[in-house]
Design an enzyme around this catalytic site. Structure first.
Site, short mmCIF file in Angstrom:
data_model
loop_
_atom_site.label_atom_id
_atom_site.label_comp_id
_atom_site.label_asym_id
_atom_site.label_seq_id
_atom_site.Cartn_x
_atom_site.Cartn_y
_atom_site.Cartn_z
N GLU A 1 -59.56 -47.73 -48.34
CA GLU A 1 -59.86 -46.88 -47.18
C GLU A 1 -58.69 -47.02 -46.23
O GLU A 1 -58.53 -48.06 -45.59
CB GLU A 1 -61.19 -47.33 -46.55
N CYS B 1 -60.54 -45.80 -37.49
CA CYS B 1 -59.83 -44.94 -38.46
C CYS B 1 -60.41 -43.53 -38.54
O CYS B 1 -59.70 -42.60 -38.88
CB CYS B 1 -59.78 -45.59 -39.83
#
Ligand code: ADP
Length: 482
Positions: free
Chosen positions: A255, A289
């Site tokens: 990720e 993020c």
């Protein structure tokens, strides 16, 4: 919120059932980003320690993989309960080592615990199926098996949730795990793992190794005994780890960085879009993020959106995360501050209008002022790169097709947000945006039951939901003739 004296930090790494204390010299310092003071230390483990952790975790896996799903899920439920009982202490640790406001830290602990709760449901696990073959006296079956010993490398921005979202599905299906937390935030990982042991997770299934990241990373990636790596962090490091895992052909979940567009369409409810923008952008001072990065606002709503946002940004209060009314905490470290400042200066040089903020806070240079930049353009670094700070850049657009075509060319593809009241546009944009997650008329998308992850250079694999469990399972086909 507990203070530094009250939280009793575990200043040791965890291998099997042993807590490895700090030696005299070989330590890693952990700094409270709000004060700059030393919070505590964790050991810089030797290479032998890491190899030992691999041996122990592999042995633990060999016993755990044979246990029943019900048994494993019952232990996960106890871990969840322990976290619930200790949420104030855990949230205090996050605030002390990471800096986010205590209310947000508490939210993170609950979110982190929700992954354990979700993955403690035995019925989530697909145990395979039997298929009637074309030929008589033949049985074809498909079974799933745990991947094996896994490694998890986690970031500092969500030190609890990024750990449980990897460890919970791994343990639920029968894997063991070695966790390398970020050097900035090891104490949350250590406290969560201590609670796992107290909840009855057998020693060796969860290990927390601290120390030199590239050294530990090299050993974990090159080990044949480790069958999977799950990483959350920067795209640069993710690519390096991917290469380092190639010789042993490891399963990977990555990720990586995102650059989420936030689009305000010409039929959007502007007030709701402002609410969503504030929630998405300023959580964790913009160090998330999936947070909105560049804002694209339709020409017809641009001024209204900018004025509304300016009022809300100016009302944000800065302060230490331990203070009850703080909305914005410090950034994690000096290099984060320098990067944010460089992006803002670049925007200024390229013609951006700094409506508010635009510099460090005069009361403490560990904070960056919440910043609004209008007249932003796509050539600016703050539009092209992940900002990871409390900065909003508003790009004006009028041609939606052109905007979407341009966004599809972006290298990243984690999340995207848009506000619209038109059903046909909602379907069209949701289909056209080339990302892993889409938020429509909302700025918050995370949910333990849903698959979290990106496309393109934002990563591979998904965490959360049913998809998150498949990341820790292998599929075996068995043909029986009788
Ligand atoms: P950030 O820049 O936000 O800190 P990183 O990708 O550098 O993001 O860090 C995310 C995680 O990756 C942290 O746990 C960090 O220690 C770890 N890390 C950084 N470099 C390496 C490396 N070469 N090998 C293994 N882990 C690494």
């Amino acid at each position: 919120m507990m203070n530094e004296q009250q939280v009793d930090l575990k200043q040791a790494a965890l291998i099997g059932m042993n807590w490895i204390p700090c030696g005299r010299n070989n330590v890693q310092e952990v700094i409270n980003p709000a004060t700059g003071h030393l919070l505590g230390t964790v050991p810089k483990l030797s290479k032998e320690h890491i190899h030992n952790a691999i041996e122990i975790a592999e042995q633990a896996f060999n016993a755990w993989r044979k246990t029943s799903t019900n048994h494993r899920c019952a232990i996960l439920t106890k871990w969840y309960q322990k976290i619930e009982e200790n949420e104030e202490r855990l949230a205090s640790i996050i605030t002390l080592e990471q800096g986010k406001p205590f209310a947000e830290a508490l939210g993170e602990i609950r979110y982190a615990a929700s992954y354990i709760k979700w993955y403690s449901q035995p019925t989530l696990q697909d145990n395979g199926s039997i298929i009637k073959g074309d030929v008589e006296n033949e049985s074809l079956s498909i079974v799933t098996e745990p991947v094996g010993l896994c490694a998890a490398i986690t970031p500092w921005n969500f030190p609890a949730a990024m750990l449980t979202r990897k460890a919970a599905p791994a343990l639920a299906v029968g894997c063991s795990i070695i966790i390398k937390p970020a050097p900035e935030t090891p104490f949350t990982a250590l406290a969560l793992s201590e609670l796992a042991l107290q909840a009855g997770v057998p020693p060796g299934l969860i290990n927390v190794v601290t120390g030199d990241a590239p050294v530990i990373g090299d050993i974990l990636c090159s080990s044949k005994k480790i069958k999977k790596l799950s990483f959350t962090g920067s795209t640069l490091v993710g690519k390096k780890l991917m290469q380092a895992c190639a010789p042993t052909v490891k399963r990977l979940s990555l990720e990586l960085g995102g650059n989420a567009p936030f689009i305000v369409c010409n039929d959007a409810d502007v007030d709701k879009a402002i609410d969503g923008a504030m929630q998405s952008k300023f959580r964790n001072a913009g160090q998330t993020c999936v947070c909105a990065n560049a804002f694209y606002v339709h020409d017809s709503l641009y001024e209204r959106f900018a004025e509304g946002l300016e009022k809300r940004i100016k009302a944000l209060s800065l302060g230490q995360g331990s203070q009850p009314h703080s909305d914005i905490g410090p950034l994690i470290n000096e290099s984060a501050l320098e990067k944010v400042d460089a992006l803002v200066r670049d925007a200024k040089e390229k013609g951006g209008n700094i409506v508010c903020g635009g510099s460090r806070w005069s009361e403490s240079d560990r904070w960056y002022l919440p910043t609004l930049i209008t007249q932003a353009t796509v050539d600016m670094r703050c539009v092209q790169e992940e900002i990871f700070g409390p900065v909003v850049a508003l790009v004006r657009y009028s041609d939606e097709d052109k905007l979407i075509a341009q966004l599809r060319l972006q290298d990243t593809g984690l999340a995207a947000y848009f506000y619209s009241d038109s059903l046909s546009r909602i379907h069209q944009l949701a289909a056209e945006l080339n990302v892993g997650m889409v938020g429509i008329n909302t700025g918050l998308i995370s949910d333990a039951a849903m698959p979290f992850g990106g496309v393109k250079s934002s990563g591979v694999g998904r965490e959360g939901g049913r998809q998150g469990i498949m990341e820790y399972l292998e599929t075996k086909y068995i043909k029986l003739c009788y």
